[in-house]
Design a protein around this motif. Structure first.
Motif, mmCIF file in Angstrom:
data_model
loop_
_atom_site.group_PDB
_atom_site.id
_atom_site.type_symbol
_atom_site.label_atom_id
_atom_site.label_comp_id
_atom_site.label_asym_id
_atom_site.label_seq_id
_atom_site.Cartn_x
_atom_site.Cartn_y
_atom_site.Cartn_z
ATOM 1 N N ILE A 26 0.829 -1.195 0.000
ATOM 2 C CA ILE A 26 0.000 0.000 0.000
ATOM 3 C C ILE A 26 0.868 1.251 0.000
ATOM 4 O O ILE A 26 1.942 1.273 0.606
ATOM 5 N N GLN A 27 0.387 2.274 -0.694
ATOM 6 C CA GLN A 27 0.985 3.613 -0.663
ATOM 7 C C GLN A 27 -0.142 4.600 -0.347
ATOM 8 O O GLN A 27 -1.166 4.604 -1.029
ATOM 9 N N TRP A 28 0.045 5.401 0.683
ATOM 10 C CA TRP A 28 -0.939 6.420 1.061
ATOM 11 C C TRP A 28 -0.583 7.706 0.309
ATOM 12 O O TRP A 28 0.383 8.377 0.660
ATOM 13 N N LEU A 29 -1.359 8.035 -0.718
ATOM 14 C CA LEU A 29 -1.042 9.183 -1.571
ATOM 15 C C LEU A 29 -1.580 10.494 -1.011
ATOM 16 O O LEU A 29 -0.849 11.474 -0.926
ATOM 17 N N ILE A 30 -2.861 10.529 -0.686
ATOM 18 C CA ILE A 30 -3.495 11.718 -0.114
ATOM 19 C C ILE A 30 -4.150 11.292 1.194
ATOM 20 O O ILE A 30 -4.858 10.290 1.240
ATOM 21 N N THR A 31 -3.909 12.073 2.266
ATOM 22 C CA THR A 31 -4.444 11.715 3.579
ATOM 23 C C THR A 31 -4.931 12.967 4.303
ATOM 24 O O THR A 31 -4.777 14.089 3.806
ATOM 25 N N LYS A 32 -5.450 12.754 5.491
ATOM 26 C CA LYS A 32 -5.893 13.900 6.293
ATOM 27 C C LYS A 32 -4.727 14.819 6.644
ATOM 28 O O LYS A 32 -4.926 16.002 6.885
ATOM 29 N N GLU A 33 -3.500 14.273 6.634
ATOM 30 C CA GLU A 33 -2.327 15.114 6.887
ATOM 31 C C GLU A 33 -2.135 16.167 5.790
ATOM 32 O O GLU A 33 -1.458 17.169 5.999
ATOM 33 N N HIS A 34 -2.737 15.935 4.626
ATOM 34 C CA HIS A 34 -2.695 16.907 3.532
ATOM 35 C C HIS A 34 -3.898 17.852 3.592
ATOM 36 O O HIS A 34 -4.049 18.712 2.733
ATOM 37 N N GLY A 35 -4.769 17.654 4.581
ATOM 38 C CA GLY A 35 -5.965 18.483 4.723
ATOM 39 C C GLY A 35 -7.200 17.876 4.082
ATOM 40 O O GLY A 35 -8.261 18.500 4.075
ATOM 41 N N ALA A 36 -7.089 16.660 3.556
ATOM 42 C CA ALA A 36 -8.226 16.023 2.881
ATOM 43 C C ALA A 36 -9.166 15.377 3.896
ATOM 44 O O ALA A 36 -8.754 14.972 4.983
ATOM 45 N N HIS A 37 -10.438 15.262 3.522
ATOM 46 C CA HIS A 37 -11.449 14.585 4.340
ATOM 47 C C HIS A 37 -11.595 13.126 3.912
ATOM 48 O O HIS A 37 -12.519 12.448 4.337
ATOM 49 N N TYR A 38 -10.694 12.670 3.063
ATOM 50 C CA TYR A 38 -10.696 11.310 2.523
ATOM 51 C C TYR A 38 -9.245 10.905 2.293
ATOM 52 O O TYR A 38 -8.343 11.736 2.401
ATOM 53 N N ALA A 39 -9.025 9.630 1.950
ATOM 54 C CA ALA A 39 -7.671 9.176 1.630
ATOM 55 C C ALA A 39 -7.679 8.500 0.264
ATOM 56 O O ALA A 39 -8.652 7.832 -0.110
#
Length: 127
Positions: A26-39
């Protein structure tokens, strides 16, 4: 953060942390750490790789971008290939079983209050 720009090749690839998984990464591309409400996550499965039957409280959408696999969801079995996608609601059991070539898919999830994953003692059967 207003935006985030990167490349998949620069994102750490780790083993899928679901008990019983094999040849699954798995690779986490976009996460809440980027300010997103989804991953947004990218999964890679080796030939014959498996993510076993499991459930969780978040919804997910899976989009196959390379290869083909068997997906068990609820009590049904589907063959999926490049270009196919599936939405799986919260608390619906599911598993992915790769065929004999590399598999890649993107998975978009929401953030639930409980992000834990429960592995089930069931096999993904069917053709």
């Amino acid at each position: 953060m207003e935006y985030y720009l990167s490349n998949i090749s620069g994102v750490a690839k780790t083993e899928v942390p679901i008990k019983g998984s094999k040849g699954a990464y798995i690779q986490w591309l976009i996460t809440k750490e980027h300010g997103a409400h989804y991953a947004v996550r990218k999964f890679t499965l080796d030939p014959q790789g498996v993510i076993p039957m499991h459930v969780h409280k978040y919804q997910e959408t899976v989009v196959i971008t390379k290869g083909k696999c068997k997906v068990c969801v609820a009590d049904k079995v589907y063959e999926m290939k490049e270009g196919d996608f599936i939405f799986i609601d919260a608390n619906v059991k599911h598993a992915f079983v790769n065929s004999d070539s590399p598999l890649e898919f993107f998975c978009i999830i929401d953030y639930a209050d409980d992000m834990s994953i429960k592995t089930l003692d069931e096999e993904c059967k069917g053709k």
